[in-house]
Design an enzyme around this catalytic site. Structure first.
Site, PDB file in Angstrom:
ATOM      1  N   SER A 136      41.899  21.170  45.074  1.00  0.00           N
ATOM      2  CA  SER A 136      42.561  21.318  46.365  1.00  0.00           C
ATOM      3  C   SER A 136      43.463  20.111  46.579  1.00  0.00           C
ATOM      4  O   SER A 136      43.240  19.039  45.998  1.00  0.00           O
ATOM      5  CB  SER A 136      41.512  21.375  47.488  1.00  0.00           C
ATOM      6  OG  SER A 136      42.116  21.239  48.760  1.00  0.00           O
ATOM      7  N   TYR A 170      33.739  17.873  51.650  1.00  0.00           N
ATOM      8  CA  TYR A 170      34.604  18.846  50.970  1.00  0.00           C
ATOM      9  C   TYR A 170      35.694  18.128  50.161  1.00  0.00           C
ATOM     10  O   TYR A 170      35.900  18.425  48.980  1.00  0.00           O
ATOM     11  CB  TYR A 170      35.256  19.779  51.983  1.00  0.00           C
ATOM     12  CG  TYR A 170      36.263  20.715  51.352  1.00  0.00           C
ATOM     13  CD1 TYR A 170      35.840  21.796  50.588  1.00  0.00           C
ATOM     14  CD2 TYR A 170      37.628  20.498  51.504  1.00  0.00           C
ATOM     15  CE1 TYR A 170      36.760  22.647  49.991  1.00  0.00           C
ATOM     16  CE2 TYR A 170      38.548  21.345  50.905  1.00  0.00           C
ATOM     17  CZ  TYR A 170      38.115  22.412  50.152  1.00  0.00           C
ATOM     18  OH  TYR A 170      39.028  23.240  49.553  1.00  0.00           O
TER      19      TYR A 170
END
Length: 260
Positions: free
Chosen positions: A139, A152
């Site tokens: 990501s 995350y």
């Protein structure tokens, strides 16, 4: 038997990879689809059979449980597939401060995003050969610490670092590793993770089909990192050259606005 394996295949980016891979590898014999939703996997199998005629083997299991790995290892040893592509797309997130998050949610993120990805990669490597590809879903959150989504972001930093190092380790075997690092993508991910922090990020929301198309193009070119969109490319460059103190201040400013 030329095979592709896709995790998180029931929806979002994983589903798009499963749909687009037959166009990338036109001589595939099978795609192995891994996700928790058996109904969605059955629907995807019907779609792929209708569109490309490819055989799909379904594993409706949770990657955080040991059973799936025993099942996969049994089939790998029995069938000895030539794994042409492994796509580690399964993942989860939580857009909330650590102090406001459930402990099981935080550790579950690490288990799925990091441990499961590493476990499956290690399991599949003996069945990969010259020209095989590993695609790991990271990501743009990997580029800098993410206040408000700290765990995350850290898991995606792990995926990015692991992918780059693994690619170096496998270079002599001509097995190529690509970390895919998009910004926010229009998928069901945010239903469980919560809305993406910051209004600007919502405006940058990308379509999964386009992200996967770009990723597979970069995979074909043997690129180590695939970043979709000029804004995310800019974020990657800025994270490389900006001092840590400035990066931390900027990310905290962005996320504080979205949390108040």
């Amino acid at each position: 038997m030329k095979t592709a394996i896709v995790t998180g295949a029931s929806s979002g980016l994983g589903r798009e990879f499963a749909r687009q891979i037959p166009k990338f590898y036109r001589n595939l014999d099978e795609i192995w689809l891994i996700a928790r939703s058996s109904d969605k996997l059955e629907q995807l199998r019907e779609e792929l059979t209708r569109e490309s005629g490819i055989y799909c083997r379904i594993y409706d299991s949770d990657l955080t449980r040991n059973y799936i790995y025993y099942h996969l290892q049994r089939d790998l040893e029995a069938l000895k597939p030539d794994i042409r592509m492994l796509v580690n797309s399964a993942g989860t997130g939580c857009n909330a401060p650590v102090s406001q998050s459930d402990t099981d949610t935080l550790t579950g993120m690490i288990q799925l995003n990091c441990v499961a990805l590493t476990h499956l990669t290690s399991l599949c490597l003996p069945y990969m050969n010259r020209g095989s590809r590993i695609v790991n879903m990271a990501s743009a959150a990997a580029f800098a610490p993410q206040p408000g989504a700290a765990v995350y972001g850290a898991t995606k930093s792990y995926v990015l670092s692991f992918s780059r190092a693994l690619g170096r380790e496998l270079a002599d075997k001509m097995i190529f590793v690509t970390a895919v690092c998009p910004g926010p993508v229009e998928t069901a991910f945010f239903r469980t993770a919560g809305d993406p922090a910051g209004g600007a990020r919502k405006k940058l929301m990308a379509q999964p089909g386009k992200v996967v198309r770009k990723a597979l193009s970069d995979v074909r070119k043997r690129r180590r990192v695939s970043v979709y969109g000029a804004a995310m490319q800019g974020a990657r460059t800025a994270a490389k050259i900006a001092p840590d103190r400035l990066t931390d201040w900027f990310m905290n400013k962005m996320n504080t606005r979205s949390l108040t």
